[in-house]
Design a protein around this motif. Structure first.
Motif, PDB file in Angstrom:
ATOM      1  N   LEU A   1     -59.335  -2.043  -2.302  1.00  0.00           N
ATOM      2  CA  LEU A   1     -58.218  -1.642  -1.455  1.00  0.00           C
ATOM      3  C   LEU A   1     -58.460  -2.038  -0.004  1.00  0.00           C
ATOM      4  O   LEU A   1     -57.525  -2.333   0.744  1.00  0.00           O
ATOM      5  CB  LEU A   1     -57.994  -0.136  -1.551  1.00  0.00           C
ATOM      6  CG  LEU A   1     -57.265   0.358  -2.811  1.00  0.00           C
ATOM      7  CD1 LEU A   1     -57.402   1.869  -2.955  1.00  0.00           C
ATOM      8  CD2 LEU A   1     -55.801  -0.040  -2.780  1.00  0.00           C
ATOM      9  N   ASP A   2     -59.715  -2.054   0.396  1.00  0.00           N
ATOM     10  CA  ASP A   2     -60.064  -2.339   1.786  1.00  0.00           C
ATOM     11  C   ASP A   2     -60.061  -3.835   2.102  1.00  0.00           C
ATOM     12  O   ASP A   2     -59.708  -4.238   3.201  1.00  0.00           O
ATOM     13  CB  ASP A   2     -61.445  -1.755   2.096  1.00  0.00           C
ATOM     14  CG  ASP A   2     -61.878  -1.987   3.527  1.00  0.00           C
ATOM     15  OD1 ASP A   2     -61.128  -1.589   4.445  1.00  0.00           O
ATOM     16  OD2 ASP A   2     -62.955  -2.576   3.751  1.00  0.00           O
TER      17      ASP A   2
ATOM     18  N   ARG B   1     -59.301  -8.091   1.231  1.00  0.00           N
ATOM     19  CA  ARG B   1     -58.360  -9.010   0.581  1.00  0.00           C
ATOM     20  C   ARG B   1     -58.846  -9.331  -0.815  1.00  0.00           C
ATOM     21  O   ARG B   1     -58.075  -9.342  -1.771  1.00  0.00           O
ATOM     22  CB  ARG B   1     -58.219 -10.304   1.397  1.00  0.00           C
ATOM     23  CG  ARG B   1     -57.291 -11.317   0.744  1.00  0.00           C
ATOM     24  CD  ARG B   1     -57.161 -12.570   1.584  1.00  0.00           C
ATOM     25  NE  ARG B   1     -56.629 -12.258   2.900  1.00  0.00           N
ATOM     26  CZ  ARG B   1     -55.351 -12.033   3.155  1.00  0.00           C
ATOM     27  NH1 ARG B   1     -54.470 -12.053   2.170  1.00  0.00           N
ATOM     28  NH2 ARG B   1     -54.954 -11.780   4.373  1.00  0.00           N
TER      29      ARG B   1
ATOM     30  N   CYS C   1     -50.243  -2.427  -9.375  1.00  0.00           N
ATOM     31  CA  CYS C   1     -50.888  -3.580  -8.722  1.00  0.00           C
ATOM     32  C   CYS C   1     -51.662  -4.404  -9.741  1.00  0.00           C
ATOM     33  O   CYS C   1     -52.417  -3.851 -10.556  1.00  0.00           O
ATOM     34  CB  CYS C   1     -51.842  -3.118  -7.623  1.00  0.00           C
ATOM     35  SG  CYS C   1     -51.023  -2.352  -6.212  1.00  0.00           S
TER      36      CYS C   1
ATOM     37  N   LYS D   1     -52.039  -6.362  -3.416  1.00  0.00           N
ATOM     38  CA  LYS D   1     -51.536  -5.174  -2.724  1.00  0.00           C
ATOM     39  C   LYS D   1     -50.177  -5.496  -2.098  1.00  0.00           C
ATOM     40  O   LYS D   1     -50.098  -5.961  -0.964  1.00  0.00           O
ATOM     41  CB  LYS D   1     -52.560  -4.713  -1.672  1.00  0.00           C
ATOM     42  CG  LYS D   1     -53.885  -4.291  -2.300  1.00  0.00           C
ATOM     43  CD  LYS D   1     -54.900  -3.877  -1.269  1.00  0.00           C
ATOM     44  CE  LYS D   1     -55.566  -5.061  -0.613  1.00  0.00           C
ATOM     45  NZ  LYS D   1     -56.462  -5.798  -1.540  1.00  0.00           N
TER      46      LYS D   1
ATOM     47  N   PRO E   1     -46.866  -4.080  -0.595  1.00  0.00           N
ATOM     48  CA  PRO E   1     -46.382  -2.800  -0.060  1.00  0.00           C
ATOM     49  C   PRO E   1     -45.011  -2.424  -0.605  1.00  0.00           C
ATOM     50  O   PRO E   1     -44.189  -3.291  -0.911  1.00  0.00           O
ATOM     51  CB  PRO E   1     -46.329  -3.050   1.451  1.00  0.00           C
ATOM     52  CG  PRO E   1     -46.143  -4.528   1.590  1.00  0.00           C
ATOM     53  CD  PRO E   1     -46.915  -5.124   0.444  1.00  0.00           C
TER      54      PRO E   1
ATOM     55  N   MET F   1     -48.503  -4.879   9.009  1.00  0.00           N
ATOM     56  CA  MET F   1     -49.063  -5.517   7.825  1.00  0.00           C
ATOM     57  C   MET F   1     -49.190  -7.032   7.980  1.00  0.00           C
ATOM     58  O   MET F   1     -49.641  -7.716   7.065  1.00  0.00           O
ATOM     59  CB  MET F   1     -48.212  -5.180   6.591  1.00  0.00           C
ATOM     60  CG  MET F   1     -48.213  -3.713   6.235  1.00  0.00           C
ATOM     61  SD  MET F   1     -47.096  -3.320   4.876  1.00  0.00           S
ATOM     62  CE  MET F   1     -47.362  -1.551   4.707  1.00  0.00           C
TER      63      MET F   1
ATOM     64  N   LYS G   1     -48.147   3.716  -3.530  1.00  0.00           N
ATOM     65  CA  LYS G   1     -48.304   2.624  -2.569  1.00  0.00           C
ATOM     66  C   LYS G   1     -48.010   3.084  -1.149  1.00  0.00           C
ATOM     67  O   LYS G   1     -48.723   2.732  -0.198  1.00  0.00           O
ATOM     68  CB  LYS G   1     -47.372   1.459  -2.936  1.00  0.00           C
ATOM     69  CG  LYS G   1     -47.842   0.611  -4.096  1.00  0.00           C
ATOM     70  CD  LYS G   1     -46.851  -0.524  -4.332  1.00  0.00           C
ATOM     71  CE  LYS G   1     -47.291  -1.464  -5.419  1.00  0.00           C
ATOM     72  NZ  LYS G   1     -46.331  -2.577  -5.611  1.00  0.00           N
ATOM     73  N   ARG G   2     -46.948   3.870  -0.985  1.00  0.00           N
ATOM     74  CA  ARG G   2     -46.579   4.325   0.358  1.00  0.00           C
ATOM     75  C   ARG G   2     -47.683   5.186   0.968  1.00  0.00           C
ATOM     76  O   ARG G   2     -47.924   5.131   2.173  1.00  0.00           O
ATOM     77  CB  ARG G   2     -45.260   5.090   0.308  1.00  0.00           C
ATOM     78  CG  ARG G   2     -44.049   4.219   0.004  1.00  0.00           C
ATOM     79  CD  ARG G   2     -42.753   5.014   0.068  1.00  0.00           C
ATOM     80  NE  ARG G   2     -42.469   5.467   1.435  1.00  0.00           N
ATOM     81  CZ  ARG G   2     -41.442   6.241   1.752  1.00  0.00           C
ATOM     82  NH1 ARG G   2     -40.607   6.659   0.803  1.00  0.00           N
ATOM     83  NH2 ARG G   2     -41.244   6.608   2.995  1.00  0.00           N
TER      84      ARG G   2
ATOM     85  N   PHE H   1     -51.020   2.536   1.329  1.00  0.00           N
ATOM     86  CA  PHE H   1     -50.905   1.307   2.103  1.00  0.00           C
ATOM     87  C   PHE H   1     -50.359   1.520   3.508  1.00  0.00           C
ATOM     88  O   PHE H   1     -50.302   0.573   4.287  1.00  0.00           O
ATOM     89  CB  PHE H   1     -49.995   0.292   1.385  1.00  0.00           C
ATOM     90  CG  PHE H   1     -50.533  -0.190   0.064  1.00  0.00           C
ATOM     91  CD1 PHE H   1     -51.828   0.085  -0.319  1.00  0.00           C
ATOM     92  CD2 PHE H   1     -49.739  -0.928  -0.797  1.00  0.00           C
ATOM     93  CE1 PHE H   1     -52.325  -0.366  -1.534  1.00  0.00           C
ATOM     94  CE2 PHE H   1     -50.216  -1.386  -2.007  1.00  0.00           C
ATOM     95  CZ  PHE H   1     -51.517  -1.100  -2.387  1.00  0.00           C
ATOM     96  N   SER H   2     -49.932   2.735   3.853  1.00  0.00           N
ATOM     97  CA  SER H   2     -49.312   2.979   5.151  1.00  0.00           C
ATOM     98  C   SER H   2     -50.000   4.132   5.867  1.00  0.00           C
ATOM     99  O   SER H   2     -50.731   4.910   5.251  1.00  0.00           O
ATOM    100  CB  SER H   2     -47.819   3.304   4.994  1.00  0.00           C
ATOM    101  OG  SER H   2     -47.141   2.263   4.321  1.00  0.00           O
TER     102      SER H   2
ATOM    103  N   GLY I   1     -59.460  -0.014   5.195  1.00  0.00           N
ATOM    104  CA  GLY I   1     -58.606  -0.499   6.264  1.00  0.00           C
ATOM    105  C   GLY I   1     -58.965   0.096   7.614  1.00  0.00           C
ATOM    106  O   GLY I   1     -60.080   0.568   7.854  1.00  0.00           O
TER     107      GLY I   1
END
Length: 381
Positions: free
Chosen positions: A8-9, A11, A42, A55, A57, A64, A204-205, A208-209, A262
Motif C-alpha cells: 500500500l505504501d 508503487r 485491487c 491502487k 482511487p 494523488m 479505498k476512500r 487512499f485518502s 504514504g
C-alpha cells in the motif's frame, strides 16, 4: 500484516532492487491478494520482475498526482517515455538522443524544440523520476550535459518495469474523449450503491485518502458505515496498527506508531507543528461560539476571517517558530499555510464565494468533535 502495508505504501517492489523483500512479500501473496480483492477490489500483479498492487482511487484528488511534476508537459513526456520503452526489451540499452528523436517524431501537435532550455529541463525531470521509480537505469553519462546542451548524451538501460507502470484498463482508452471517462467504473451492469462495489469504494476512500467526507462522494457510502462500520473498523484494526474513527459526516483511518503508509500527518517538521496550532485556534473559535459547525461537522467562514485566524497564530506563537517561518512575511505565511491545509484536505477554498470550508479532519486534529457513532453490527447482504 506488514507486507500488505508495504504494498500500500509503495508503487511496487522490484526484485532487482530488494530481492529479500520481494520474496518475503511473495510468500504472503495469497493472504494479501485475498484482502486486496475482497475488500478493495485491487488487482495484485506478481511476476519475475516485481510485485505490485493496483491502487485505483475511488475519488481522484489533486494530491494523488506526481509531486515532482509541475506542468502538464512533464506528464506528456512521461507518457511518451512509456511508449518508447514499450518496444524495448528488458536490459536493452538506449541513448538519450534516441528518445528525444522518438518524441519529436511522435508528439501530437507542435513538435518539441529541444533547443529550448525549459523543454530540456522538463525532460530531465521526467527521466530522473523514471530512474527513481525503477523504470530505467543510468548506465553512463550525466543528464546535466543534456540540461546544458541538446547534444548532451546519456546511456540508459530499460528495466522492463515500465510495462506495469500504468493501470490496466478494461476498455480501449482510445475511445475516451474526456478525463471523466477514466473515472468510469469497471462495475458494468452492477448497482454501485450496493454490495461489493460499494464496499470496495468505502475501503479505498479510507485507505487512499486523508479522510472520507459525506459531502464529497456518494451518500450511500455513509449508509454502509452506518450499518457495517463496526465490522469494517474491526477488520482494518486487525490488519493494521490503526484506529478507525467514524463521525456524522466524516470517517478517518488513524495510523498508529507502527503503521507506515504514504505521507502521514503530523510529520516531524515545523510546518506540521504550525498546522496543529492552527487547528487548535479553530477549536478555540468553535468552543467560543465564534464559528459554528454544520450538521455534517463542516465549518464555513469568510476567507478574510480565516486568513485573520492564521495571522493570529503567527502573532501569538510566532516567537517559537523556526527562523524561516518566524521571519516569513505575513502574506507569504498565510499563502503557504493555506496551500498546506488544502493539500492535506483540511480545508477547501472557494474563490468565487470568498469562503473557506473547514473539513472535519481539521476539527479532529484539534479535538473538536466527539465520535458520533462507531458503526452498526448488521450482517452485510
Amino acid at each position: 500484516m506488514k507486507e500488505l502495508e508495504i504494498l500500500l505504501d509503495r508503487r511496487w517492489i522490484l526484485k532487482s532492487e530488494d530481492k529479500e523483500l520481494y520474496y518475503k512479500v511473495r510468500d504472503s501473496i495469497g493472504e494479501i491478494r485475498r484482502f486486496a480483492t475482497e475488500k478493495m477490489g485491487c488487482q495484485i500483479i506478481e511476476n519475475s520482475l516485481l510485485v505490485k498492487m493496483e491502487k485505483i482511487p475511488a475519488i481522484p484528488q489533486a494530491f494523488m498526482g506526481i509531486e515532482d511534476f509541475t506542468s502538464r508537459e512533464e506528464y506528456v513526456f512521461l507518457c511518451m517515455l512509456l511508449m518508447f520503452l514499450e518496444d524495448k526489451d528488458g536490459e536493452e540499452q538506449f541513448i538519450l538522443s534516441q528518445l528525444t528523436e522518438y518524441i519529436e517524431a511522435n508528439m501530437p501537435g507542435t513538435p518539441v524544440d529541444w533547443t529550448i532550455y525549459t523543454n530540456r529541463r522538463r525532460m530531465v525531470k521526467v527521466l530522473r523520476y523514471a530512474a527513481s521509480q525503477g523504470l530505467i537505469k543510468v548506465t553512463d553519462g550525466s543528464d546535466d550535459l543534456f540540461m546544458d546542451e541538446k547534444s548532451g548524451e546519456v546511456l540508459y538501460e530499460n528495466t522492463g518495469a515500465s510495462r506495469y507502470f500504468m493501470r490496466n484498463f478494461s476498455r480501449d482508452i482510445m475511445d475516451y474523449t474526456s478525463p471523466e471517462d477514466f473515472r468510469e467504473s469497471d462495475w458494468f451492469d452492477v448497482d454501485e450503491d450496493r454490495g461489493i462495489a460499494r464496499r470496495h469504494r468505502v475501503y479505498k476512500r479510507l485507505l487512499f485518502s486523508v479522510g472520507m467526507y459525506k459531502n464529497a462522494g456518494p451518500e450511500e457510502d455513509f449508509e454502509y458505515l452506518k450499518y457495517y462500520g463496526r465490522r469494517l473498523a474491526e477488520d482494518l484494526e486487525q490488519n493494521f496498527d490503526c484506529q478507525v474513527h467514524i463521525h456524522k459526516g466524516s470517517a478517518f483511518f488513524m495510523m498508529g506508531d507502527d503503521c507506515r503508509m504514504g505521507s502521514a500527518f503530523p510529520g516531524n517538521n515545523a510546518l506540521s507543528d504550525i498546522i496543529l496550532l492552527c487547528c487548535g485556534k479553530i477549536r478555540e473559535k468553535v468552543t467560543g461560539g465564534l464559528w459554528k459547525t454544520g450538521s455534517d461537522d463542516r465549518i464555513i467562514v469568510e476567507k478574510i476571517e480565516f486568513e485573520n485566524m492564521l495571522k493570529e497564530v503567527k502573532a501569538e506563537k510566532g516567537s517559537g517558530f523556526t527562523k524561516n517561518y518566524r521571519e516569513m512575511p505575513e502574506g507569504e505565511f498565510v499563502r503557504e499555510l493555506t496551500e498546506s491545509l488544502e493539500r492535506w484536505t483540511f480545508i477547501q477554498c472557494d474563490e468565487n464565494q470568498h469562503q473557506v470550508e473547514i473539513y472535519p479532519s481539521a476539527g479532529k486534529m484539534a479535538g473538536c468533535y466527539p465520535e458520533d457513532y462507531t458503526g452498526g453490527n448488521k450482517n452485510e447482504q
